[in-house]
Design a protein around this motif. Sequence first.
Motif, PDB file in Angstrom:
ATOM      1  N   GLY A   1       0.830  -1.217   0.000  1.00 47.76           N
ATOM      2  CA  GLY A   1       0.000   0.000   0.000  1.00 47.76           C
ATOM      3  C   GLY A   1       0.856   1.254   0.000  1.00 47.76           C
ATOM      4  O   GLY A   1       2.063   1.200   0.230  1.00 47.76           O
ATOM      5  N   GLN A   2       0.208   2.382  -0.260  1.00 48.83           N
ATOM      6  CA  GLN A   2       0.966   3.629  -0.372  1.00 48.83           C
ATOM      7  C   GLN A   2       1.006   4.411   0.937  1.00 48.83           C
ATOM      8  O   GLN A   2       1.782   5.338   1.088  1.00 48.83           O
ATOM      9  N   GLY A   3       0.145   4.014   1.878  1.00 48.52           N
ATOM     10  CA  GLY A   3       0.183   4.630   3.214  1.00 48.52           C
ATOM     11  C   GLY A   3       0.030   6.146   3.188  1.00 48.52           C
ATOM     12  O   GLY A   3       0.630   6.848   4.004  1.00 48.52           O
ATOM     13  N   THR A   4      -0.792   6.650   2.279  1.00 45.48           N
ATOM     14  CA  THR A   4      -0.879   8.110   2.134  1.00 45.48           C
ATOM     15  C   THR A   4      -1.451   8.787   3.380  1.00 45.48           C
ATOM     16  O   THR A   4      -1.028   9.868   3.741  1.00 45.48           O
ATOM     17  N   ARG A   5      -2.386   8.105   4.056  1.00 43.33           N
ATOM     18  CA  ARG A   5      -3.006   8.755   5.213  1.00 43.33           C
ATOM     19  C   ARG A   5      -2.000   8.980   6.334  1.00 43.33           C
ATOM     20  O   ARG A   5      -2.046   9.980   7.033  1.00 43.33           O
ATOM     21  N   LEU A   6      -1.084   8.050   6.519  1.00 41.71           N
ATOM     22  CA  LEU A   6      -0.084   8.196   7.578  1.00 41.71           C
ATOM     23  C   LEU A   6       0.929   9.275   7.197  1.00 41.71           C
ATOM     24  O   LEU A   6       1.466   9.967   8.066  1.00 41.71           O
ATOM     25  N   GLY A   7       1.162   9.423   5.908  1.00 39.24           N
ATOM     26  CA  GLY A   7       2.060  10.479   5.449  1.00 39.24           C
ATOM     27  C   GLY A   7       3.494  10.238   5.881  1.00 39.24           C
ATOM     28  O   GLY A   7       4.220  11.167   6.223  1.00 39.24           O
ATOM     29  N   TYR A   8       3.918   8.988   5.882  1.00 37.43           N
ATOM     30  CA  TYR A   8       5.284   8.650   6.291  1.00 37.43           C
ATOM     31  C   TYR A   8       6.073   8.313   5.036  1.00 37.43           C
ATOM     32  O   TYR A   8       5.571   7.603   4.163  1.00 37.43           O
ATOM     33  N   ASP A   9       7.291   8.802   4.981  1.00 42.29           N
ATOM     34  CA  ASP A   9       8.094   8.634   3.779  1.00 42.29           C
ATOM     35  C   ASP A   9       8.891   7.338   3.887  1.00 42.29           C
ATOM     36  O   ASP A   9       9.871   7.283   4.606  1.00 42.29           O
ATOM     37  N   GLY A  10       8.463   6.324   3.212  1.00 39.84           N
ATOM     38  CA  GLY A  10       9.180   5.038   3.288  1.00 39.84           C
ATOM     39  C   GLY A  10       8.168   3.930   3.350  1.00 39.84           C
ATOM     40  O   GLY A  10       6.976   4.180   3.581  1.00 39.84           O
ATOM     41  N   PRO A  11       8.594   2.673   3.154  1.00 40.60           N
ATOM     42  CA  PRO A  11       7.633   1.566   3.257  1.00 40.60           C
ATOM     43  C   PRO A  11       6.998   1.583   4.642  1.00 40.60           C
ATOM     44  O   PRO A  11       7.693   1.797   5.640  1.00 40.60           O
ATOM     45  N   LYS A  12       5.696   1.369   4.706  1.00 41.13           N
ATOM     46  CA  LYS A  12       5.000   1.483   5.998  1.00 41.13           C
ATOM     47  C   LYS A  12       5.569   0.513   7.040  1.00 41.13           C
ATOM     48  O   LYS A  12       5.613   0.819   8.226  1.00 41.13           O
TER      49      LYS A  12
END
Length: 473
Positions: free
Chosen positions: A107-118
Amino acid sequence: MAQHPLIQKFEQAGQGHVFAFFAQLPPAAQEQLLAEAGEIDLDEIAHLTKTLLQKGAASVNLQGLEPSPYELRPESGGNAADWARAKATGEAALRAGRVAAFTVAGGQGTRLGYDGPKGTYPVTPLKQKTLFQVFAEKIRAAGLRYGKAIHWFIMTSHQNHAATEAFFKEHKFFGLAETHVHFFRQGRMPAVDLQGKILLDSKQSIAMSPDGHGGSLRALERSGALDLMEREGIDTISYFQVDNPLVRAIDPAFIGWHIERRSEMSSKMVPKAYPEEKLGHFCVQDGKLVVIEYSDLPMEMQRETDSNGRLRYLAGSIAIHVLDRQFVRRMAAGGEGVALPFHRADKKIPTIDAQGNPVKPEKANGVKFEMFVFDALPFAKNPVVIETLRADDFSPVKNAEGVDSPKTCREDQLRQFARWLKANGAEIATDDTGLPSVAIEVGPLFGYDEDSFAESWARLSEKPRLAEGLYLG
Ligand code: UTP
């Protein structure tokens, strides 16, 4: 110069704009664009545009929908002997090496807004262990417990594959054998604008995104993971998401229910905490198990109650499954009527305009197409849904703040550690939500569930003082 046949195909499909800047590109960039375009099934995009984008697109069918039955836990009135038997069956499968762990981490984890694999996000209260480390240690501990190292399959995306592999190498696979950790990439789909035109994210590249966690079924097959499982004698796949460190990654009772019922795909439910809670609903329709998303079940139905005043559509899906290897193969092979549907997700998709200038949209300008793994349920024989305790299985990190955030997840971990300690006679002060007054952490190699914790605790000749910063590992 004759036009490249792929470009011709795109033009015929009304997608010729993808190559609008082609002539200006250096050869390597042309190659890249052609390679990306070559991944796209234009007929599929045309079909999705017609069925999901155009007016009159079908909405979810709610005809004949009923709440799904599920196996109640003993505390909720279920049969304790059945649960004990299921657990023993699951343990036997683990000892026999029949079970693999599988994490979807594409997933892209956009909601968490963390730069890198979740999975590289730090989550534990004291040691700041990352999600991947927590799962690795749980899987390692379960392998040690059952005397058979467990294979772990991790699905990545094009965007995060290299970074994920590098992270594991850098951390020496967190003590797991490198031969037992397997990474493979999921498929991807182009994003389209609201009229179905494929979006570019630069002059030389198409806005591609992962094809959803449902893409895992075909990716497991395509990557050779299912063949590897077969060679290793693995027929049972324990599926979980990368954002939920509380998950019982290896849960013998769940595995046992799945095996005893000869289920092809099994699921865990938690009772919804309140009607508006954003969980999918396990339902039955035409004799088949289905999950209806919260956005598709009308709110008046979500609020319906039964004669005891309990929510009728109570069974919430927390995206934890056990899959039969042969079932995944069958789903991946597809064939007449056997395919996961795509869903549309309207998103802000950075793109370029007709002159090639970057556009950062303020509102949704396009659509991503995703498959969901739970859409495989109606195809599964004998699917079983079991109840689980939320506090022991589910606290995902989805958002930077608020519900399902690093803070709520940290507190849920602390509560779990405190419960295990209390259950074994330790005195630990907690507030009325069970949150301990001191920060403590239990490493999965000390205890990854109540049984393994109790065993390690009993072995301690001297019990530690429960002070701020205590780590049991
Ligand atoms: P989510 O639905 O939470 O999506 O994924 P996400 O992409 O991680 O996060 P947002 O929506 O951008 O904030 C649930 C699980 O499914 C995996 C995720 O990695 C997570 O474990 N997933 C999702 C995939 O593996 N591939 C996908 O294409 C989508």
